[in-house]
Design an enzyme around this catalytic site. Structure first.
Site, mmCIF file in Angstrom:
data_model
loop_
_atom_site.group_PDB
_atom_site.id
_atom_site.type_symbol
_atom_site.label_atom_id
_atom_site.label_comp_id
_atom_site.label_asym_id
_atom_site.label_seq_id
_atom_site.Cartn_x
_atom_site.Cartn_y
_atom_site.Cartn_z
ATOM 1 C CG HIS A 1 12.190 -22.369 -3.678
ATOM 2 N ND1 HIS A 1 10.846 -22.677 -3.666
ATOM 3 C CD2 HIS A 1 12.446 -21.788 -2.476
ATOM 4 C CE1 HIS A 1 10.315 -22.285 -2.514
ATOM 5 N NE2 HIS A 1 11.275 -21.741 -1.784
ATOM 6 C CG ASN B 1 6.987 -19.858 -2.367
ATOM 7 O OD1 ASN B 1 8.079 -19.322 -2.540
ATOM 8 N ND2 ASN B 1 6.743 -20.649 -1.330
ATOM 9 C CE1 TYR C 1 10.723 -25.954 -2.579
ATOM 10 C CE2 TYR C 1 12.454 -25.062 -1.185
ATOM 11 C CZ TYR C 1 11.113 -25.325 -1.414
ATOM 12 O OH TYR C 1 10.185 -24.972 -0.481
ATOM 13 C CB CYS D 1 13.348 -17.620 0.340
ATOM 14 S SG CYS D 1 13.181 -19.420 0.368
#
Length: 417
Positions: free
Chosen positions: A194, A144, A241, A164
């Protein structure tokens, strides 16, 4: 087939190795090399990795080293799962933005920018060394912030795909709620890393998302820690997120009153490493499920197999936009379903993104462009510009204070600061 895992001393690694053992028919790993500068982690993690393969009758060989060049030499694929600065840096990322009234988080906002600035130069150095040793090797990035890191890799011409676990996590959760096999569930998953939404959940070609929300909306909302009425109004399932955007101020107040996630993970990692050192342990412990990264191994195996064998199912990955979302530059990195083979990842066509989502995606994409500029070129003004552009900052006084705090807390990792 040889795979190298950079950041192999991570407590995540047994999850990955368990996937290699269980899914040997999908990806036949003959040699697995764990590389990490922290020998204290490598020994217990590597030992457990060997025992996991042995316990499941997998013939693959596991070695570990702190020599990156030796580890990637001859590797068919290199998986990146490193954390520059460790949990101590993450702890800072999650706390200092709170003083300015902003979310402290390791992948978005000011904390996410700090992580990107630390991480991008290190990852590009690793990728260049991989290219010198084996230019045909694929790089799978789980580090990340995946979108920015993957964009850095692709901009520099590396053979890379970002990964991811959010999409596969939704697929598995929805399948369990619907009582079907995961492979029967297809997602209309679209956005940035995200920053994604599930706009359809298809089973047998039919969209069952409305029925899924009607019957299981409370459970889904509770899992996302978002209000059920919000999901009903949106008619989609946002990634966890999005909570940082949709409920920013409430999250800031919450984070001010409890220990950071980094502190929780650091304590968990100490316990996990003690477990890993037990020579009788030959499976991933239950505690690892609380560490995060659910279904990471399945996603990594599927993606790596497709890149190396040239075939496989459609997968959600991070790759160049190239017109997929027409309102974004071609060199932006999007997270969408893609066909993946030995030539790389090619996004499948998606229907136009609704204005409610498109505006935020465009805003964050502009921030990611400026964040990458700051990571590659340095300079206080570039850091300030990236923060000012971020929708979770967006005010001059906040951006000034956050710039000073970011540079102060990361001076040991930024050569130009």
């Amino acid at each position: 087939m040889k795979l190298a895992v950079v950041g192999g001393g991570s407590t995540y690694t047994p999850e990955l190795v368990d996937g290699f053992a269980r899914l040997r028919d999908v990806l036949a790993v003959e040699e697995l090399v764990l590389v990490d500068p922290d020998a204290r982690r490598l020994e217990p993690v590597g030992g457990l990795a060997r025992r996991i393969l042995a316990a499941q009758g997998h013939p693959g060989r596991v070695t570990w080293t702190d020599d990156l060049d030796a580890a990637v030499d001859g590797a068919d694929a290199v998986l990146l799962q490193l954390r520059v600065g460790g949990q101590a840096a993450r702890e800072r990322d999650e706390t200092w933005p709170l003083a300015c009234g902003c979310v402290g988080q390791e992948t978005t906002g000011a904390g996410g920018l700090a992580k990107a600035l630390r991480t991008v130069p290190v990852v590009l150095d690793i990728a260049e060394r991989v290219r010198r040793r084996n230019p045909a090797a694929w790089i799978v990035d789980f580090t990340n912030p995946v979108g920015i890191v993957t964009r850095a890799l692709l901009t520099a011409g590396h053979r890379a795909v970002g990964l991811c676990n959010v999409a596969i996590g939704f697929q598995r959760k929805f399948a369990a709620l619907l009582g079907v096999a995961p492979g029967e569930v297809e997602l209309d998953h679209v956005g940035l890393n995200h920053l994604t939404w599930e706009r359809e959940v298809r089973v047998g070609g039919r969209d069952v998302l409305p029925a899924l929300l009607a019957e299981h909306g409370e459970a889904i909302a509770a899992d996302l820690r978002m209000p059920r009425p919000l999901l009903d109004r949106l008619g989609v399932v946002p990634s966890y997120y999005l909570r940082y955007f949709y409920e920013h101020d409430a999250v800031v107040e919450e984070l001010r009153t409890k220990p950071s996630r980094a502190a929780e993970v650091a304590a968990m990692e100490r316990e996990l490493l003690e477990m890993y050192a037990d020579p009788a342990l030959d499976h991933k412990p239950e505690l690892l499920a609380k560490r995060g990264g659910a279904f990471y191994s399945e996603a990594a195996v599927a993606l790596t197999s497709s890149l190396l064998t040239g075939s496989g199912p459609v997968q959600v990955v991070n790759t160049l936009n190239n017109g997929t979302l027409p309102f974004l530059p071609d060199d932006a990195v999007v997270e969408v379903p893609a066909a993946v083979d030995a030539a790389g990842a090619r996004p499948l066509p998606v229907r136009p993104l609704e204005p409610l989502h498109a505006g935020l995606v465009a805003h964050v994409t502009a921030y990611e462009h400026l964040a990458l500029e700051a990571a590659l070129k340095g300079g206080r003004d570039r850091v300030f510009a990236a923060l000012l552009a971020h929708p979770l900052v967006g005010q001059t006084d906040r951006a000034e204070k956050l710039t000073d705090a970011l540079l102060h807390h990361n001076r040991e990792h930024l050569a130009w600061a």
